[in-house]
Motif scaffolding. Sequence first.
Motif, PDB file in Angstrom:
ATOM      1  N   ALA A 274       0.830  -1.207   0.000  1.00  0.00           N
ATOM      2  CA  ALA A 274       0.000   0.000   0.000  1.00  0.00           C
ATOM      3  C   ALA A 274       0.867   1.260   0.000  1.00  0.00           C
ATOM      4  CB  ALA A 274      -0.939  -0.006   1.201  1.00  0.00           C
ATOM      5  N   ALA A 275       1.973   1.230   0.748  1.00  0.00           N
ATOM      6  CA  ALA A 275       2.892   2.371   0.756  1.00  0.00           C
ATOM      7  C   ALA A 275       3.632   2.495  -0.569  1.00  0.00           C
ATOM      8  CB  ALA A 275       3.890   2.218   1.904  1.00  0.00           C
ATOM      9  N   LEU A 276       3.917   1.357  -1.191  1.00  0.00           N
ATOM     10  CA  LEU A 276       4.617   1.360  -2.477  1.00  0.00           C
ATOM     11  C   LEU A 276       3.779   2.025  -3.571  1.00  0.00           C
ATOM     12  CD1 LEU A 276       6.960   0.294  -4.336  1.00  0.00           C
ATOM     13  CD2 LEU A 276       5.618  -1.822  -4.552  1.00  0.00           C
ATOM     14  N   ARG A 277       2.454   1.906  -3.482  1.00  0.00           N
ATOM     15  CA  ARG A 277       1.591   2.365  -4.570  1.00  0.00           C
ATOM     16  C   ARG A 277       1.765   3.855  -4.897  1.00  0.00           C
ATOM     17  NH1 ARG A 277      -2.642  -1.054  -2.190  1.00  0.00           N
ATOM     18  NH2 ARG A 277      -2.990  -2.865  -3.560  1.00  0.00           N
ATOM     19  N   GLN A 278       2.129   4.654  -3.913  1.00  0.00           N
ATOM     20  CA  GLN A 278       2.270   6.089  -4.204  1.00  0.00           C
ATOM     21  C   GLN A 278       3.545   6.392  -4.980  1.00  0.00           C
ATOM     22  OE1 GLN A 278       3.101   8.669  -0.771  1.00  0.00           O
ATOM     23  NE2 GLN A 278       3.480   6.814   0.440  1.00  0.00           N
ATOM     24  N   HIS A 279       4.389   5.385  -5.187  1.00  0.00           N
ATOM     25  CA  HIS A 279       5.664   5.599  -5.865  1.00  0.00           C
ATOM     26  C   HIS A 279       5.788   4.756  -7.134  1.00  0.00           C
ATOM     27  CE1 HIS A 279       6.864   7.945  -2.437  1.00  0.00           C
ATOM     28  NE2 HIS A 279       6.636   6.928  -1.624  1.00  0.00           N
TER      29      HIS A 279
END
Length: 348
Positions: free
Chosen positions: A212-217
């Motif tokens: 989920a944190a990876l999705r913004q990058h």
Amino acid sequence: MATTPPDEQRAAELRRRVVEEVDRRADLLLDVSHRIWAEPETCFEERAAHALLTGVLESEGLAPDRHAADLETAFVATAGHEGPDVGVVLEYDALPGIGHACGHNVIAAAGLGAGLAAAALADEAGGRVRILGTPAEEGGGGKVLMVEAGLFEGLDAAMMVHPADRDLLRFSSLAVAQMAVDYRGVPSHAASAPHLGRNALDAAVLGYVNVAALRQHILPEERVHGIFTDAGDRPNIVPHHAAAEWFVRSPDGPGLEELQRRVVAALQAGADAAGCTMAWRPSAPTFLEMRDDHPLLERFAANSALLGRSLGAPEEVGHVRGSTDMGNVSHVVPSIHPMLAVAPAGVS
């Protein structure tokens, strides 16, 4: 006075007769679509649809290979003896739980009608047609297996249509990798001895949060989505096993490979933090991005316009995003995958 060249006259006459061949089978094709829709079957289980489609081909004078590439629910039928060899692709599998939400019953009927019409005129038109029944598009990668078995070899072109909420020259395809992820921990009683356990569900949850944190990058057009398929046995037992299914999508193969590496690292970090182990495997063949053949698209669009259906470009009228194993076909044979409206705008 201007006159129509003979080649154009012949082409126009063939188009007229192809339309007649389709129209005289209209009731049959609608019945095929409705019957497949009424009995949805998931990947590699499409026995009723397979029997129906091959039965129609046989009744029309063709001799289908009913178990092509040693796949129980694949088939191939051919017509014509010389000239360009064109493949018409059918799909007929459904999604678990929600049936033919992607309209593969329509794809099957459309491909059947196109294939039969082309077969009726193949020799006269100076060409050959190969009607390919391809199972398991919804995850199993039937076309990938059929490509590997050589069933698309020798084709000059391959084509299929997909239902949508608008008429489109092409859809915005994404390469996709499908992953089954397995976590292993140590079971223990969650009240009397939690300190002895290592929670595999914690590992899966932490991995999910990492993604989920990876999705913004990631790139705006890239996609990562997953579900838990096993989350333990009972609340009072520290879960020693958990499992998840993940889809990773990117516009092309190299981008997919890099994004998948980052996703696996995020999932592994969750396992490391929870003191567990993680293993993953492909749960289906990788689907490559669709490479549309522009000359074929131009001819398809021109003929579609003659029938009163003008096809728009995704960047002008809106995108339909998804992944398909037809992409793998397009890497070995000139191919097209246009979208035809069967529902009002906005229907997914």
